[in-house]
Design a protein around this motif. Sequence first.
Motif, short mmCIF file in Angstrom:
data_model
loop_
_atom_site.label_atom_id
_atom_site.label_comp_id
_atom_site.label_asym_id
_atom_site.label_seq_id
_atom_site.Cartn_x
_atom_site.Cartn_y
_atom_site.Cartn_z
N HIS A 69 5.28 -5.41 -10.36
CA HIS A 69 4.45 -5.21 -9.17
C HIS A 69 4.49 -6.42 -8.25
O HIS A 69 4.42 -6.29 -7.02
CB HIS A 69 3.01 -4.88 -9.58
CG HIS A 69 2.13 -4.59 -8.41
ND1 HIS A 69 2.39 -3.56 -7.53
CD2 HIS A 69 1.02 -5.20 -7.94
CE1 HIS A 69 1.48 -3.56 -6.58
NE2 HIS A 69 0.63 -4.55 -6.80
N SER A 88 -2.41 1.10 -1.34
CA SER A 88 -2.88 -0.25 -1.05
C SER A 88 -2.01 -0.83 0.06
O SER A 88 -0.79 -0.81 -0.04
CB SER A 88 -2.78 -1.13 -2.31
OG SER A 88 -3.76 -0.72 -3.23
N ARG A 101 -0.85 -3.88 2.66
CA ARG A 101 -0.75 -5.33 2.77
C ARG A 101 -0.23 -5.71 4.15
O ARG A 101 0.31 -6.80 4.36
CB ARG A 101 0.09 -5.89 1.63
CG ARG A 101 -0.56 -5.59 0.28
CD ARG A 101 0.24 -5.96 -0.92
NE ARG A 101 -0.49 -5.61 -2.14
CZ ARG A 101 -0.35 -4.46 -2.80
NH1 ARG A 101 0.50 -3.55 -2.38
NH2 ARG A 101 -1.06 -4.22 -3.89
N GLY A 109 -5.25 -13.05 -4.85
CA GLY A 109 -4.24 -11.99 -4.85
C GLY A 109 -3.66 -11.61 -3.50
O GLY A 109 -3.02 -10.57 -3.38
N ILE A 153 -7.61 -3.51 -2.54
CA ILE A 153 -8.60 -4.15 -3.42
C ILE A 153 -8.01 -5.44 -3.95
O ILE A 153 -6.83 -5.48 -4.32
CB ILE A 153 -8.99 -3.20 -4.58
CG1 ILE A 153 -9.77 -2.00 -4.02
CG2 ILE A 153 -9.79 -3.93 -5.65
CD1 ILE A 153 -10.17 -0.97 -5.06
N SER A 183 4.14 1.66 -6.27
CA SER A 183 3.36 1.54 -7.52
C SER A 183 3.43 2.82 -8.36
O SER A 183 2.44 3.56 -8.51
CB SER A 183 1.89 1.21 -7.20
OG SER A 183 1.79 -0.05 -6.62
N ARG A 236 3.40 5.61 -11.08
CA ARG A 236 2.38 5.87 -12.11
C ARG A 236 3.02 6.27 -13.44
O ARG A 236 4.14 6.80 -13.48
CB ARG A 236 1.43 6.98 -11.66
CG ARG A 236 0.58 6.62 -10.43
CD ARG A 236 -0.10 5.27 -10.57
NE ARG A 236 -1.28 5.14 -9.73
CZ ARG A 236 -1.36 4.45 -8.60
NH1 ARG A 236 -0.31 3.80 -8.13
NH2 ARG A 236 -2.49 4.38 -7.93
C1 LIG Z 1 -9.40 -4.18 -9.72
C2 LIG Z 1 -8.19 -4.26 -8.83
C3 LIG Z 1 -7.69 -5.49 -8.49
C4 LIG Z 1 -6.58 -5.59 -7.64
N1 LIG Z 1 -6.15 -6.83 -7.27
C5 LIG Z 1 -5.14 -6.94 -6.39
C6 LIG Z 1 -4.76 -8.21 -5.91
O1 LIG Z 1 -5.33 -9.23 -6.29
N2 LIG Z 1 -3.74 -8.27 -5.00
C7 LIG Z 1 -3.11 -7.15 -4.54
O2 LIG Z 1 -2.21 -7.27 -3.70
N3 LIG Z 1 -3.45 -5.92 -4.99
C8 LIG Z 1 -4.45 -5.79 -5.89
N4 LIG Z 1 -4.86 -4.55 -6.31
C9 LIG Z 1 -4.17 -3.35 -5.81
C10 LIG Z 1 -3.23 -2.81 -6.87
O3 LIG Z 1 -2.08 -3.58 -6.92
C11 LIG Z 1 -2.90 -1.34 -6.54
O4 LIG Z 1 -4.09 -0.60 -6.53
C12 LIG Z 1 -1.95 -0.72 -7.56
O5 LIG Z 1 -0.70 -1.34 -7.53
C13 LIG Z 1 -1.77 0.78 -7.28
O6 LIG Z 1 -1.25 0.99 -6.00
P1 LIG Z 1 -1.97 1.90 -4.92
O7 LIG Z 1 -3.37 1.37 -4.74
O8 LIG Z 1 -1.15 1.74 -3.68
O9 LIG Z 1 -1.99 3.30 -5.42
C14 LIG Z 1 -5.95 -4.42 -7.15
C15 LIG Z 1 -6.47 -3.17 -7.51
C16 LIG Z 1 -7.58 -3.08 -8.33
C17 LIG Z 1 -8.14 -1.73 -8.67
#
Ligand SMILES: Cc1cc2nc3c(=O)[nH]c(=O)nc-3n(C[C@H](O)[C@H](O)[C@H](O)COP(=O)(O)O)c2cc1C
Length: 326
Positions: free
Chosen positions: A53, A163, A165, A216, A270, A314, A316
Amino acid sequence: MPELKKKIKFIIDRFSMIYEFWRDYCNYRRWNYNNPKVVTRAAQESKILRQTHMIEKGMSLSEPRKGFGQQKIAVLFEMMDQYLKMGYPSDGMPFQDAIIVLNAYVDMQKGLGYENAAMVEKLKTYDTYRIDGLTAGIKYDTRANLMSNIDKPFPEFFYSRHSMRQFESKSLIIEDVEKAIKIAQKAPTACNRQASKVYLYKDKATNDALGELIAGNTGFQQEVPNYLVVTADVSAFYDTFERNQVYVEAGLFSMALVEALHYYGIGSCILQNGEYYKKNKKFKEICKNIPENERIILFVATGYYKNEFSYAMSLRKNVEDVFIVK
Ligand SMILES: Cc1cc2nc3c(=O)[nH]c(=O)nc-3n(C[C@H](O)[C@H](O)[C@H](O)COP(=O)(O)O)c2cc1C
């Protein structure tokens, strides 16, 4: 209850609390994957997923760096070799994800004019394990396409949040966030106590200071117009058995929140709150108005969707890996 009985109960409760936190500590110490004794398939796969990731995340930035992540890739190769050496199956989703993302990385880097011949050679050695038909890495998309999903049936809407960025530079309109929070408030809570709260700071200085301290957001920190700080109130809970409820509640709330933000055209990511006492104190210093009884559970990087962007796919796990029926 007579005074003495009350006092005795209070003392017993305190000891019970220490005992339960101690058991939590023992469990975490035993099973976190940094413990060399933890050699389960799940732990090895989690390591691979996290490392992979990091690479796909780097690829999903507005301007991916030429040749980024070589050290991380070397570590990922070690993890993959270790995984195979332990006899775990190469058709597992995390192993496949690593192969596909790394190949996508090589293609992207070629486009940027970078190639590490040794790395490419090493990657080729995994070709025999690669299963055809899986896609992973990053996806290019448009705001119009993404938003075309918002009035579609639930599964399509739900699958359309990713998510983000990359964001537009303008700050969030408070009313838009408020609408999303109102929806997120429909998330279930333990005995309807609704312990979660969201803080948004309008001034750039606070957002910049948060961005500096959050761990993050490397590589996209400069692109985040607003951070949301999600907290949960410890004083909403009363007994040792409720000690983790703040995380459950704020987790469910945040899930609803990011979906609702997406519905209103706001992208989000997040971000984990590295739970260290001293660091939390620093966060609280930046977020001056968060009281002591509230715990910062996580941050959400937010901003309006750009017209064109990319995101990490990402991949699954297979549903059979997470749904166990006996
Ligand atoms: C509790 C939690 C913490 C996360 N922390 C980070 C982070 O610090 N940096 C980041 O870029 N993404 C972070 N994420 C996003 C995850 O990387 C992302 O949700 C996961 O790869 C799934 O991808 P999607 O949200 O696009 O479906 C976090 C998600 C969660 C639920």
